[in-house]
Scaffold this active site. Structure first.
Site, mmCIF file in Angstrom:
data_model
loop_
_atom_site.group_PDB
_atom_site.id
_atom_site.type_symbol
_atom_site.label_atom_id
_atom_site.label_comp_id
_atom_site.label_asym_id
_atom_site.label_seq_id
_atom_site.Cartn_x
_atom_site.Cartn_y
_atom_site.Cartn_z
ATOM 1 N N ASN A 86 56.329 72.911 44.074
ATOM 2 C CA ASN A 86 57.382 73.562 44.812
ATOM 3 C C ASN A 86 57.872 74.903 43.962
ATOM 4 O O ASN A 86 58.713 75.677 44.761
ATOM 5 C CB ASN A 86 58.666 72.612 44.908
ATOM 6 C CG ASN A 86 58.135 71.761 46.225
ATOM 7 O OD1 ASN A 86 58.875 70.917 46.572
ATOM 8 N ND2 ASN A 86 57.253 72.133 46.950
ATOM 9 N N ASP A 99 59.438 65.514 54.591
ATOM 10 C CA ASP A 99 58.808 66.688 55.306
ATOM 11 C C ASP A 99 59.525 67.372 56.383
ATOM 12 O O ASP A 99 60.151 66.586 57.290
ATOM 13 C CB ASP A 99 57.545 66.618 55.240
ATOM 14 C CG ASP A 99 56.736 67.891 55.320
ATOM 15 O OD1 ASP A 99 57.311 68.821 55.052
ATOM 16 O OD2 ASP A 99 55.660 67.911 56.001
#
Length: 256
Positions: A85, A37
């Site tokens: 995503n 991340d």
């Protein structure tokens, strides 16, 4: 939550990796899973497009695979693209797909020479035919490599994995009475893989984000404020040191 966060490096100082604490057999780490991340925030801080952060994230992954192999870690699983995503802006999704394709083309031969075994975890059928073929070819080429296994979770979601497993169990006509944890595990994408000992999340967030939900039920978690593109050897060693200071109980009490 003590010691969940590692110290963030300041400036451009070259921090020396901390020595790893002596290990006992139960503290050995076979399998590390990483939620990579912070690519977007890394790019934003530098006034760069988000895709530049994702490219820097690929460089970090190359670095970490090499470091993990040097530390005798048998397996890495990395969260590269989630089923959620797809909801990002079309330009970013297209850029990620292109980056994934280009990375396979540019890195495959070196990964193979370095003894890395590649595997894909996720819904292959939702990807474009050229990416599907590239994935299958890379898995086949590296299937006998033994230095380290790299499981790339691309178009992966923990809930989607469980849905796919349940659908297949029903399609196979299994008697409800025979369904147990072992049977469910045998239908997951990770059916022949060990559960992760340690899950690392970068960028300071405290979420599991639908990653290896079944497999990480008793994994140790380690979070660091370091953004993924900045993650390196000293960060990996800090995570390993934190892990080796813990006592894994798996829900049981340990005799004093």
């Amino acid at each position: 939550m003590q010691k969940l966060f590692s110290s963030k490096r300041k400036g451009n100082e070259s921090a020396q990796p901390a020595p790893i604490a002596p290990t006992e057999p139960e503290s050995l780490v076979r399998h590390i899973a990483i939620i990579m991340d912070g690519n977007g925030r890394w790019a934003t801080k530098r006034h760069l497009p988000r895709l530049a952060g994702h490219k820097a994230g690929v460089s970090a992954l190359r670095r970490v695979v090499e470091c993990a192999a040097d530390e005798n870690i048998e397996m890495l699983s990395v969260y590269a693209f989630s089923t959620e995503n797809w909801g990002r802006p079309r330009a970013e999704v297209d850029g990620l797909m292109r980056l994934f394709w280009e990375t396979i083309r540019s890195d495959l031969e070196k990964l193979h020479r370095d003894g890395v075994r590649l595997r894909h975890l996720g819904r292959l059928q939702d990807l474009s035919p050229d990416i599907q073929k590239a994935i299958l070819d890379s898995v086949e080429l590296t299937r006998n490599n033994t230095r380290i296994s790299l499981n790339v979770c691309f178009n992966y979601g923990g809930r989607a994995e469980l849905v796919d497993a349940i659908r297949q169990i029903i399609a196979d006509g299994k008697d409800p009475e025979v369904i147990n944890e072992e049977l469910i595990s045998s239908y997951l994408y990770t059916r022949d893989l060990p559960d992760p000992d340690l899950v690392i999340r970068t960028a300071g967030e405290m979420r599991v984000s639908n990653f290896l939900l079944w497999q990480s039920a008793y994994s140790e978690y380690y979070a660091t404020s370091t953004l993924w593109p900045d993650f390196g050897h000293e960060d990996l060693l800090a995570a390993l040191n934190s892990y080796r200071q813990r006592q894994r109980r798996f829900g049981r009490l340990v005799a004093s």
